[in-house]
Design an enzyme around this catalytic site. Structure first.
Site, short mmCIF file in Angstrom:
data_model
loop_
_atom_site.label_atom_id
_atom_site.label_comp_id
_atom_site.label_asym_id
_atom_site.label_seq_id
_atom_site.Cartn_x
_atom_site.Cartn_y
_atom_site.Cartn_z
N ASP A 57 0.87 -1.16 0.00
CA ASP A 57 0.00 0.00 0.00
C ASP A 57 0.92 1.22 0.00
OD1 ASP A 57 -3.19 0.62 1.65
OD2 ASP A 57 -2.09 1.77 0.15
C1 GLC Z 1 -4.41 4.34 -0.13
C2 GLC Z 1 -5.27 3.12 0.10
C3 GLC Z 1 -5.22 2.13 -1.03
C4 GLC Z 1 -5.02 2.88 -2.33
C5 GLC Z 1 -3.63 3.48 -2.29
C6 GLC Z 1 -3.36 4.33 -3.53
O1 GLC Z 1 -3.81 4.78 1.05
O2 GLC Z 1 -5.10 2.43 1.34
O3 GLC Z 1 -6.45 1.40 -1.02
O4 GLC Z 1 -5.15 1.99 -3.43
O5 GLC Z 1 -3.40 4.25 -1.12
O6 GLC Z 1 -4.20 5.46 -3.51
#
Ligand code: GLC
Length: 745
Positions: A226
Site C-alpha cells: 500500500d
Molecule cells: C491508499 C489506500 C489504497 C489505495 C492506495 C493508492 O492509502 O489504502 O487502497 O489503493 O493508497 O491510492
C-alpha cells in the site's frame, strides 16, 4: 521477454519500487517500459497532474459505479462481473494497466471509516463478489489488485497498528475472502496492507506473502505495498513483497543493493522479486486489449444505474406504501435529495462523468405534485428550526413524504473511523417532526457505514440506499416507483446499538494494538451467538413480491461438495429476485462455532407464479474448520444442519446431513487430559482400570470433576506417575501393533 540476467544489480533494484506515484519504474537501456496503476475500486481515479493517494488533487472524469457497500448488497456475482468489465474497459481506455481494487476486507466493526469500500461482514459474500469483480476487470486485459491483504479492518493508526488475531479466526474469517478470490479469479496483483498482523507488518510478512499466499494458495502474480506502507524494504524482499509504492526516490533501492553487497540478502531473492515485476509489465503490455477502446459513457451510466438499483435494500414497507403511485403528491425532504452523497472519501473518490440527483429523478418519474424542502444543511450553516418548520409544512400537505437522511462526508472516510453510529441530531429531530404530521413517510438513507435507526418503528418504510454511485439518484426513483423491484440484501447487520456489535470494546484498540477479541464471532456470527436483537439482520431485504421455499434436498457431489436444492416460487403479483441463502451449523463440535454460517447463495429471478429449482453449491472445504493442532483445514465428522433462509434470521427450511469427515488423531502423552484419554478407544479402558485400582470413583460426576487433568500430574490424586507412564506405554504398544499412526500433537 525481459530477462533479469541482462540487468545490472542497480537496475534490478530500481524495478522493486515505483517509478513515480502511479507508475512502475522503467529501464530504458533494457527496453523495459513503466506501466500505470490507478485506484479503484468503483471507478478509475487517474490523476493527470498533481498526484496523491487521498483524492485531494483532481482526477480525470470516469464512471462512478456503486461503491462496494452497495454492490455487496446486490449479492449478484454476475452483476459485479459486468461492473468489473466496464471498469476494465475504462481503465484500459485511460492507459491504466492495474486497477487498485477490489477491497475485500471484512466489516469487523460498523465504526470502520472505510466500510463503504468493502463488500460484507461475511467472507463468502466478500469472496464471491470480489472474485467476480476481478474476473470482470481482467477480462479487459487490465490487472486487478486484491486489497488490503490482510486484516486491515480499521482506519485508526492503520499504518502501525497490529491486528492481533488468533490463527483460526484469521484463516476462517479474515483470510478466507482473499483465498476465495485468489483461487477463483487469479488477480494479477495483491496489495499488502498497511497494518501489522500479530506484530509483523504485512509488507514484511513472509508467512503471509509467501507461505500462505504463494505456497499454499498458488498465487503467481505480483505483491505490491500500500502507498507508504514499507518500513523495511530489505525485509520486504525476503518476505515476497515485489513492488514498493509509491517511488522511494531510490532510497530503498540503494538499501537493497547494499544488503546484497553486504551478504545480507541473496541476489537470487532480488531476482525472484524483479522477475515478478517484469512479468507484470509483460502481462500489461502484451494484454489483449481492444485497440483504442472508446468508453460508451451513456452505457456505463446505465449500468451504474442498474447496479445501484439492484443494490438498494428495502428494509421496511408497511402497508405496501411502496412502490409509490405515480400520481401521488409527494413531499421530497432532505438536502441529500438535491445534493446526493454517492461515494466515500479518500483514495477511491472518482470524478464522475455525471450525477443524477434523486430530486430530479423523482420529478421526472412522478405525475403528481412534487414539493421539496431541504430540511437541514449538510454543514449546519443554516437555521435548523426554520428548515425543519418548512419541511414539516411541506410534509403536512403531501400524500406521502420521501425523506432523505444520511451521513455527511465529514462523518466517515478513508483515514479515520467513526466513534458512533448515529445520524446527525438535526436529522433525527426532523424525522420525528415529519412523521408526526404525516405517517406515510418513506426514509431513504445515504450512508457508507451502518447507522442505527431509532425511528425504525415510527416510519412506514425504510430504503437503505448506501452510497450508490453517480446514477444512484435515478436508481432510487426506479425503486420508489417500482420500475425496479428491490432485491438487495444486507451484507452487514444493522444493530439497534453500537454496544451490541461483537467487536465493541475491542475497537479500535490502543497503543498500536487491536485485539480481535470476538474471534470467529464477527457480524451476524456474534449477534446470533449472543441471541442479540438487531434492527435488521444479515441477509435481510424485502421485495415488492413474496417468495415461498419448498422441497429442500441435499445431494453429495462426487468431490464432496454438497448440492443444496430448493424450489422457489414467486407467490406475489410482480416479477422479482430472491436471494437463496444456505447456512450450515454443527452442534456438539469440538471447536466453538457460530449458530449458523453462510456457505453459499444463489439468485433466482422469477415471474409471478413461477417456480424454479435453485441449487446452491456448498464447497466441502467451506464446511471445514482450521485445526490449530495440526495447522490445516479439517472436516469434522458429524451431523450438519443445512438451512435455507431468506435472511440469517428468516430460515425457511432445514435438514440434517451426516458427513464422515476426519477426526484428528493427536498422539496421547502424559500431558493429555483425562478427558482425551477417556475418549480414546485404547487408552480409555486402561485409564478407567487404573482409576479403579487406585480407589478413584469413575462415575460421570467424578470424571467431570477430574476435568482435563493431565494424567502425568495426578500423583496426589492418587494416580501414581509410574502408573500413568505405564498406561501411555501400553497405549503406544497397542497403537504400534495395529492402530493408524496418530498426528503428533
Ligand atoms: C491508499 C489506500 C489504497 C489505495 C492506495 C493508492 O492509502 O489504502 O487502497 O489503493 O493508497 O491510492
Amino acid at each position: 521477454m525481459y530477462d533479469t540476467s541482462e540487468l545490472t544489480l542497480e537496475e534490478k533494484a530500481s524495478l522493486t519500487s515505483g517509478g513515480g506515484f502511479w507508475t512502475t519504474a522503467s529501464v530504458g537501456r533494457a527496453g523495459v517500459p513503466s506501466i500505470t496503476v490507478a485506484d479503484g475500486p468503483h471507478g478509475v481515479r487517474l490523476q493527470a497532474g498533481e498526484a496523491d493517494h487521498l483524492a485531494i488533487a483532481e482526477s480525470l472524469p470516469a464512471t462512478c459505479f456503486p461503491p462496494a457497500v452497495a454492490l455487496g448488497s446486490s449479492w449478484d456475482p454476475d452483476l459485479a462481473e459486468r461492473v468489473g468489465a466496464a471498469l476494465g474497459t475504462e481503465a484500459s481506455a485511460m492507459g491504466v494497466s492495474v486497477l487498485l481494487g477490489p477491497g475485500v476486507n471484512i466489516k469487523r466493526s460498523p465504526l470502520c471509516g472505510r466500510n463503504f469500500e468493502y463488500l460484507a461482514e461475511d467472507p463468502v459474500v466478500s469472496g464471491a463478489l470480489g472474485a467476480a469483480l476481478v474476473r470482470g476487470i481482467q477480462s479487459k486485459g487490465v490487472g486487478a489488485s486484491l486489497k488490503h491483504f490482510a486484516a486491515n479492518n480499521q482506519e485508526t493508526d492503520r499504518l502501525r497498528v497490529s491486528s492481533d488475531v488468533d490463527p483460526r479466526t484469521l484463516r476462517e474469517i479474515y483470510l478466507r475472502a482473499f483465498e476465495r478470490v485468489v483461487k477463483d479469479a487469479a488477480p494479477w496483483t495483491v496489495m499488502a496492507s498497511y497494518n501489522r498482523i500479530n506484530g509483523v507488518y504485512a509488507s514484511e510478512n513472509r508467512w503471509l506473502l509467501t507461505e500462505v499466499l504463494r505456497e499454499e494458495w498458488g498465487f503467481d502474480g505480483l505483491v505490491m505495498s500500500d502507498w507508504g506502507a514499507v518500513s523495511d524494504r530489505v525485509g520486504g524482499v525476503r518476505a515476497g513483497l515485489d513492488l514498493e509504492m509509491p517511488a522511494s526516490g531510490g532510497r530503498t533501492d540503494a538499501r537493497i543493493v547494499q544488503a546484497i553487497r553486504d551478504g545480507l540478502l541473496g541476489e537470487d531473492e532480488l531476482d525472484a522479486v524483479t522477475r515478478r515485476v517484469l512479468d507484470l509489465v509483460e502481462r500489461a503490455t502484451a494484454a489483449d486489449r481492444p485497440s483504442a477502446p472508446g468508453i460508451d459513457q451513456e452505457a456505463h451510466h446505465a449500468l451504474a444505474r442498474e447496479a445501484a438499483a439492484r443494490s438498494i435494500v428495502l428494509l421496511k414497507n408497511d402497508e405496501g406504501l411502496l412502490p409509490l403511485r405515480r400520481d401521488a403528491d409527494v413531499a421530497v425532504i432532505g438536502e441529500f435529495a438535491r445534493t446526493p452523497r454517492f461515494q466515500g472519501g479518500g483514495s477511491s473518490q472518482v470524478n464522475p462523468t455525471k450525477i443524477d440527483a434523486p430530486l430530479d429523478a423523482i420529478r421526472a418519474a412522478a405525475a403528481g405534485k412534487v414539493s421539496f424542502a431541504p430540511g437541514f444543511t449538510l454543514d449546519g450553516s443554516a437555521d435548523d428550526a426554520r428548515l425543519r418548520d418548512e419541511a414539516v409544512a411541506a410534509a403536512a400537505y403531501a400524500e406521502v413524504v420521501v425523506l432523505f437522511l444520511g451521513l455527511p462526508v465529514t462523518e466517515e472516510s478513508e483515514g479515520f473511523d467513526r466513534t458512533h453510529l448515529n445520524l446527525p441530531a438535526v436529522q433525527l429531530e426532523l424525522v420525528d417532526a415529519v412523521r408526526a404530521v404525516n405517517p406515510r413517510t418513506v426514509v431513504v438513507l445515504s450512508n457508507g457505514g451502518v447507522v442505527v435507526l431509532p425511528f425504525a418503528e415510527d416510519v412506514a418504510a425504510i430504503v437503505e440506499g448506501w452510497l450508490l454511485g453517480q446514477a444512484g439518484g435515478s436508481a432510487v426513483a426506479d425503486v420508489l416507483y417500482g420500475s425496479v423491484n428491490p432485491s438487495g440484501r444486507l451484507a452487514e447487520t444493522i444493530p439497534w446499538r453500537l454496544e451490541d456489535s461483537p467487536s465493541f470494546g475491542n475497537f479500535p484498540g490502543e497503543l498500536q494494538h487491536v485485539r480481535y477479541g470476538e474471534g470467529m464471532f464477527v457480524g451476524y456470527r456474534g449477534y446470533d451467538a449472543r441471541d442479540s436483537s438487531v434492527a435488521y439482520p444479515f441477509g435481510h431485504g424485502l421485495s415488492y413480491t413474496t417468495f415461498s421455499h419448498d422441497d429442500l434436498r441435499v445431494v453429495a457431489a462426487g468431490n464432496g461438495d454438497l448440492e443444496v436444492t430448493v424450489n422457489v416460487t414467486n407467490t406475489g403479483s410482480v416479477a422479482g429476485r430472491e436471494v437463496v441463502q444456505v447456512y450450515t451449523s454443527l452442534r456438539h463440535s469440538i471447536v466453538q462455532r457460530p449458530p449458523r454460517e453462510l456457505k453459499g447463495f444463489a439468485l433466482a429471478s422469477l415471474e409471478p407464479g413461477e417456480t424454479r429449482a435453485v441449487t446452491v453449491t456448498v464447497r466441502r472445504r467451506d464446511l471445514a474448520y482450521w485445526d490449530v493442532r495440526v495447522d490445516r483445514w479439517v472436516l469434522e465428522p458429524g451431523t450438519y444442519r443445512i438451512e435455507v433462509g431468506a435472511s440469517s434470521r428468516d430460515i425457511r427450511l432445514s435438514t440434517d446431513v451426516d458427513l464422515a469427515g476426519e477426526r484428528v488423531e493427536v498422539e496421547l502423552s502424559l500431558e493429555s487430559g483425562s478427558d482425551e484419554i477417556l475418549a480414546d478407544p485404547i487408552a480409555g479402558p486402561l485409564f478407567l482400570e487404573a482409576l479403579v485400582e487406585h480407589g478413584m470413583a469413575t462415575d460421570d460426576q467424578a470424571l467431570r470433576v477430574l476435568g482435563m487433568f493431565p494424567i502425568g500430574r495426578m500423583d496426589g490424586f492418587p494416580l501414581p506417575h509410574d502408573t500413568a507412564v505405564e498406561l501411555i506405554a501400553r497405549y503406544r504398544a497397542a497403537k504400534n501393533a495395529g492402530a493408524p499412526t496418530p498426528t503428533p500433537a
